[in-house]
Write a protein that holds these residues in place. Structure first.
Motif, PDB file in Angstrom:
ATOM      1  N   VAL A 170      -2.072  11.981 -15.333  1.00 54.05           N
ATOM      2  CA  VAL A 170      -0.526  12.081 -15.376  1.00 54.05           C
ATOM      3  C   VAL A 170      -0.073  10.770 -14.879  1.00 54.05           C
ATOM      4  O   VAL A 170       1.224  10.555 -15.585  1.00 54.05           O
ATOM      5  CB  VAL A 170      -0.445  13.415 -14.537  1.00 54.05           C
ATOM      6  N   THR A 171      -0.511  10.148 -13.935  1.00 54.98           N
ATOM      7  CA  THR A 171       0.291   8.889 -13.599  1.00 54.98           C
ATOM      8  C   THR A 171       0.211   7.781 -14.581  1.00 54.98           C
ATOM      9  O   THR A 171       0.997   7.104 -14.909  1.00 54.98           O
ATOM     10  CB  THR A 171      -0.446   8.604 -12.210  1.00 54.98           C
ATOM     11  N   GLU A 172      -1.108   7.805 -15.174  1.00 57.63           N
ATOM     12  CA  GLU A 172      -1.244   6.621 -16.322  1.00 57.63           C
ATOM     13  C   GLU A 172      -0.218   6.870 -17.253  1.00 57.63           C
ATOM     14  O   GLU A 172       0.327   5.956 -18.033  1.00 57.63           O
ATOM     15  CB  GLU A 172      -2.726   6.704 -16.829  1.00 57.63           C
ATOM     16  N   ALA A 173      -0.134   8.207 -17.939  1.00 55.81           N
ATOM     17  CA  ALA A 173       0.902   8.603 -18.755  1.00 55.81           C
ATOM     18  C   ALA A 173       2.225   8.019 -18.315  1.00 55.81           C
ATOM     19  O   ALA A 173       3.189   7.564 -19.208  1.00 55.81           O
ATOM     20  CB  ALA A 173       0.665  10.145 -19.223  1.00 55.81           C
ATOM     21  N   ALA A 174       2.646   8.487 -17.223  1.00 53.40           N
ATOM     22  CA  ALA A 174       3.930   8.260 -16.369  1.00 53.40           C
ATOM     23  C   ALA A 174       4.150   6.422 -16.765  1.00 53.40           C
ATOM     24  O   ALA A 174       5.100   6.165 -16.982  1.00 53.40           O
ATOM     25  CB  ALA A 174       3.927   8.507 -15.036  1.00 53.40           C
ATOM     26  N   CYS A 175       2.789   5.748 -16.414  1.00 55.19           N
ATOM     27  CA  CYS A 175       3.141   4.312 -16.565  1.00 55.19           C
ATOM     28  C   CYS A 175       3.798   3.750 -18.082  1.00 55.19           C
ATOM     29  O   CYS A 175       4.294   3.082 -18.122  1.00 55.19           O
ATOM     30  CB  CYS A 175       1.794   3.554 -16.371  1.00 55.19           C
ATOM     31  N   LYS A 176       3.332   4.696 -18.864  1.00 54.06           N
ATOM     32  CA  LYS A 176       3.486   4.382 -20.498  1.00 54.06           C
ATOM     33  C   LYS A 176       5.138   4.957 -20.620  1.00 54.06           C
ATOM     34  O   LYS A 176       5.868   4.012 -21.510  1.00 54.06           O
ATOM     35  CB  LYS A 176       2.403   4.985 -21.346  1.00 54.06           C
TER      36      LYS A 176
END
Length: 230
Positions: A170-176
């Motif tokens: 979820v956080t890694e997707a938010a970075c993108k």
């Protein structure tokens, strides 16, 4: 830039809501961490009986922040699993198909068996290094160090049994989505203030209900409040 997320899950492990927090780069991350802590404390006031789990990669500063705020801490499973690939190469340096088979089996074990991380660490430490190339030995050493430092955060079987998340996707997707898609377009250059405003607004629009809350406060208090929200 920095991104954090606070997600709420139901008893079956289904994500119900996510709050996004993003900030421009800064030395020490004080402003970003203050905002993250404020959001966590607000959620804890709303749901005082919930179990709070910190989830992140191996960076020490993440755990320094998360440990006082959460009941349990779990290392991102996919970071840990990535190090098993280095171990597989040490065990089967010339047989790629054996490496993959070992990886598949031991990723499953790490995810589903209680105490698996400690047993895997013992297995890694028992590998004879003399027959390994320098690069493979270096990878094995990295894996051993990583598991020594984080095996106490690899209680994946217990987390899975409680329907708690074990991946930081979820956080890694938010970075993108929050940062890269907005700030990293071709030819874009940003000053710190502009990036901060853009990320604050983007976090508001991606957090369900926040955009409406933002404009409700604007309508009530005027634009002075808007300036203080950045």
């Amino acid at each position: 830039a920095m991104v954090g997320t606070i997600s709420l899950y139901d008893g079956q492990g289904e994500r119900q809501h996510t709050t996004y927090i993003a900030a421009a780069p800064e030395r020490g991350r004080d402003t970003f961490l203050f905002r993250m802590q404020r959001e966590v404390e607000q959620v804890k006031r709303l749901y005082p009986q919930a179990h709070y789990q910190g989830l992140g990669d191996g960076a020490a500063e993440n755990w320094k922040f998360l440990e006082p705020l959460t009941h349990s801490q779990v290392l991102d499973f996919y970071h840990a699993a990535g190090y098993l690939g280095k171990v597989a190469k040490a065990l089967h340096p010339r047989r790629v198909e054996y490496q993959q088979a070992w990886m598949d089996t031991h990723c499953h074990i790490l995810k589903h068996e209680v105490g698996a991380a400690t047993r895997l660490l013992t297995e890694m430490e028992a590998i004879e290094p003399k027959r390994l190339s320098q690069s493979v030995f270096s990878g094995l050493t990295d894996a051993i160090t990583y598991f020594r430092n984080h095996h106490h955060q690899m209680h994946y079987a217990e987390a899975v049994a409680r329907h708690l998340p074990i991946g930081s996707g979820v956080t890694e997707a938010a970075c993108k989505v929050i940062v890269k898609a907005r700030l990293c377009g071709a030819g874009m250059k940003w000053k710190e203030r502009g990036a901060e405003i853009a990320l604050s607004l983007r976090s508001l629009t991606y957090t369900q209900g926040r955009w409406q809350q933002f404009w409700s406060k604007i309508n009530r208090y005027g634009f002075t409040l808007a300036e203080s929200l950045h």
